[in-house]
Design a protein around this motif. Structure first.
Motif, short mmCIF file in Angstrom:
data_model
loop_
_atom_site.label_atom_id
_atom_site.label_comp_id
_atom_site.label_asym_id
_atom_site.label_seq_id
_atom_site.Cartn_x
_atom_site.Cartn_y
_atom_site.Cartn_z
N SER A 124 0.86 -1.18 0.00
CA SER A 124 0.00 0.00 0.00
C SER A 124 0.89 1.23 0.00
N SER A 125 0.28 2.41 0.02
CA SER A 125 1.08 3.63 -0.15
C SER A 125 1.44 4.34 1.16
N ASP A 126 0.51 4.40 2.11
CA ASP A 126 0.59 5.31 3.25
C ASP A 126 0.74 6.75 2.77
N GLY A 127 0.11 7.07 1.64
CA GLY A 127 0.13 8.44 1.18
C GLY A 127 -0.45 9.38 2.23
N PRO A 128 0.16 10.56 2.44
CA PRO A 128 1.20 11.16 1.62
C PRO A 128 2.62 10.85 2.07
N TYR A 129 2.76 9.98 3.08
CA TYR A 129 4.08 9.77 3.66
C TYR A 129 4.94 8.86 2.79
N GLY A 130 4.29 8.09 1.92
CA GLY A 130 4.97 7.32 0.89
C GLY A 130 4.37 7.67 -0.45
N PRO A 131 5.00 7.25 -1.55
CA PRO A 131 4.48 7.56 -2.88
C PRO A 131 3.12 6.93 -3.11
N ILE A 132 2.18 7.71 -3.67
CA ILE A 132 0.82 7.21 -3.87
C ILE A 132 0.68 6.42 -5.16
N ASN A 133 1.65 6.52 -6.06
CA ASN A 133 1.60 5.79 -7.33
C ASN A 133 1.76 4.30 -7.06
N PRO A 134 0.72 3.48 -7.27
CA PRO A 134 0.83 2.06 -6.94
C PRO A 134 1.87 1.33 -7.77
N TRP A 135 2.12 1.82 -8.96
CA TRP A 135 3.09 1.15 -9.83
C TRP A 135 4.51 1.40 -9.33
N GLN A 136 4.75 2.55 -8.70
CA GLN A 136 6.03 2.77 -8.04
C GLN A 136 6.16 1.89 -6.81
N VAL A 137 5.07 1.73 -6.06
CA VAL A 137 5.09 0.86 -4.88
C VAL A 137 5.39 -0.57 -5.29
N VAL A 138 4.73 -1.05 -6.35
CA VAL A 138 4.99 -2.41 -6.84
C VAL A 138 6.44 -2.55 -7.26
N SER A 139 6.95 -1.56 -7.98
CA SER A 139 8.35 -1.60 -8.41
C SER A 139 9.30 -1.66 -7.22
N SER A 140 8.98 -0.91 -6.16
CA SER A 140 9.84 -0.92 -4.97
C SER A 140 9.84 -2.27 -4.29
N ALA A 141 8.70 -2.94 -4.27
CA ALA A 141 8.64 -4.29 -3.70
C ALA A 141 9.45 -5.28 -4.53
N VAL A 142 9.43 -5.07 -5.84
CA VAL A 142 10.14 -5.97 -6.75
C VAL A 142 11.65 -5.73 -6.71
N ASN A 143 12.06 -4.46 -6.69
CA ASN A 143 13.48 -4.12 -6.81
C ASN A 143 14.17 -3.78 -5.50
N ARG A 144 13.39 -3.25 -4.53
CA ARG A 144 13.92 -2.81 -3.24
C ARG A 144 15.10 -1.86 -3.42
N ALA A 145 14.91 -0.93 -4.35
CA ALA A 145 15.95 0.05 -4.66
C ALA A 145 15.56 1.41 -4.11
N THR A 146 16.53 2.15 -3.62
CA THR A 146 16.31 3.52 -3.18
C THR A 146 16.28 4.45 -4.39
N SER A 147 15.98 5.72 -4.16
CA SER A 147 15.93 6.67 -5.27
C SER A 147 17.30 6.86 -5.90
N SER A 148 18.37 6.56 -5.16
CA SER A 148 19.72 6.67 -5.72
C SER A 148 20.18 5.39 -6.40
N GLY A 149 19.37 4.33 -6.28
CA GLY A 149 19.72 3.06 -6.91
C GLY A 149 20.35 2.03 -5.99
N ALA A 150 20.57 2.39 -4.72
CA ALA A 150 21.12 1.42 -3.76
C ALA A 150 20.05 0.38 -3.43
#
Length: 469
Positions: A364-390
């Motif tokens: 889920s998002s916990d918007g506004p404290y996390g990104p509300i775009n569900p496709w970004q949330v799904v990507s984060s679960a898949v990749n577990r990457a930070t905004s810098s790529g770590a």
């Protein structure tokens, strides 16, 4: 309405919808005057439901000052923030969000006075639990006239620090009393959610009351709030989850918490625990051990930011799902890597490990404290990457279908294990709450953050159509 040539259940077909899906066939002839939506082979999915969001806070974030300044020393961070405040338009109140003490230091009224003394300023911590006001804001809100309001912090010398902890209703009440609008543009937010394919939301604000629920219903009936909304919140609600905020530095007496849970049980309500730390989770499960069991449904753990294997196994035994937010790894992951020990990182916003322990996990998002775009949330679960790529604990990665599954699951079925094929199936008689993608899921799944929604349908009506601009 006729949705023509969509990819449905693995094949290309036409779909006719009213309030429910009425027909699916290789070819359907448009009825006289019938609206036609050209899918061009795009995947037709059930509409998405965000199971943890704060609607009003998310709407307000759009017009707020972002206080996130990146991984810098506090003094440099305050300099960055001072420049943003100086450039903020208008002459009245400034509402800031997303500050973090590692970037700016622990804020208080005097620090905010140094940043801005000529305009009332209030800034919210990125967790949502603390507001900090400058001296002018404290005066306008009437906090300088005394009183012992819950959460209004006073230091050892009896001075207001400017910090208001876990009392959003008090802040909103005082702002309304001085004529400072606290009604953000819900319509704008709702249209944004529709653009992402979201047809339903669970508002998880602990301060929600009967009046809040009535207001959401009114906005939905007026067409301002497009999504279907489920509400959890305070003790006076008769339905929906009782939201219990746990802060490890101010935990309530266990017996009083158990009594509170039992009162909710007597109304037929279940409970949803805000659990960010290990201690909060231990305390929540201890309370569930002492309280009466649910008569129906299940309890929930919101966030589950720190869950070790022992706690995971206990959650699995209790059949308590974790409503988590992998989007935080993208938005805040670089700060986590800087602040947390290796052992803490191992337990941070886990996904694969919880599934392997038998825990139902829902993104889920916990918007506004996390990104509300569900496709970004799904990507984060898949990749577990930070905004810098770590990468953050890449062994906790899941496949795209596992991350998207929660968005396709109803609130009543979060503990059920269903295949992705079953979850994404479109069948006659199903509610016509739909999400049409630009392209096939099989082609898009490798880069979920790049998914684009072609159209969103709620109750058989198109609420977003990218073709119309």
């Amino acid at each position: 309405m006729l949705i023509r040539q969509a990819t449905v259940n693995g094949t290309v077909a036409d779909v006719r919808v009213g309030e429910v899906v009425e027909a699916i066939a290789a070819k359907l002839v448009p009825l006289p005057g019938e609206q036609v939506l050209e899918a061009e082979g795009g995947e037709l999915l059930p509409g998405l439901h965000d199971h943890h969001m704060h609607l009003y806070a998310s709407a307000a974030a759009h017009s707020s000052l972002d206080c996130h300044v990146g991984a810098v020393e506090p003094e440099l961070g305050r300099q960055h923030l001072a420049r943003r405040i100086a450039a903020y338009p208008g002459l009245g109140w400034i509402r800031g969000i997303n500050y973090h003490e590692q970037q700016l230091g622990e804020l208080d009224r005097w620090m905010l006075d140094d940043l801005c003394s000529h305009r009332p300023l209030r800034i919210q911590h990125r967790s949502g639990k603390v507001w900090v006001c400058n001296t002018l804001a404290l005066s306008e809100l009437g906090f300088d006239r005394g009183g012992n309001e819950d959460g209004v912090e006073i230091d050892a010398q009896g001075r207001l620090t400017g910090r208001v902890v876990r009392n959003d209703p008090l802040m909103a009440q005082r702002l309304q009393q001085i004529g400072e609008s606290t009604d953000p543009d819900i319509g704008f937010l709702s249209r944004e959610l529709a653009r992402f394919g979201i047809v339903g939301v669970t508002d998880t604000s602990a301060s929600n009351t009967l009046a809040s629920a009535d207001n959401f219903n009114r906005l939905h009936q007026q067409g301002v709030l497009l999504q279907r909304v489920e509400v959890m919140g305070a003790d006076d609600l008769d339905v929906g989850y009782l939201k219990i905020l746990l802060d490890e530095d101010r935990l309530p007496p266990l017996d009083r918490l158990v009594q509170r849970i039992n009162r909710a049980r007597n109304k037929g309500r279940n409970v949803a625990f805000h659990c960010v730390t290990h201690l909060e989770l231990v305390f929540a499960l201890a309370a569930l051990d002492e309280a009466e069991p649910p008569t129906r449904g299940f309890d929930r753990v919101e966030h589950g930011a720190m869950v070790n294997d022992d706690m995971a196994q206990r959650l699995a035994q209790l059949a308590v799902p974790v409503i988590t937010q992998p989007g935080f790894l993208y938005a805040k992951g670089d700060q986590y890597l800087q602040d947390l020990s290796a052992a803490e990182q191992d337990d941070l916003y886990r996904y694969r490990g919880l599934l392997d322990c038998g825990v139902s996990v829902v993104a889920s998002s916990d918007g506004p404290y996390g990104p509300i775009n569900p496709w970004q949330v799904v990507s984060s679960a898949v990749n577990r990457a930070t905004s810098s790529g770590a990468l953050v604990t890449p062994w906790e990665q899941v496949v795209p279908e596992e991350a998207l599954a929660g968005y396709l699951t109803s609130s009543a079925e979060l503990t059920m294990r269903r295949s992705f094929q079953e979850l994404k199936a479109i069948t006659v008689g199903k509610a016509a709450d739909l999400c049409l993608l630009k392209g096939k899921w099989s082609d898009l799944r490798h880069n979920p953050e790049k998914v684009t929604v072609r159209a969103t349908v709620i109750g058989g009506s198109v609420v977003f159509d990218s073709a119309s601009g």
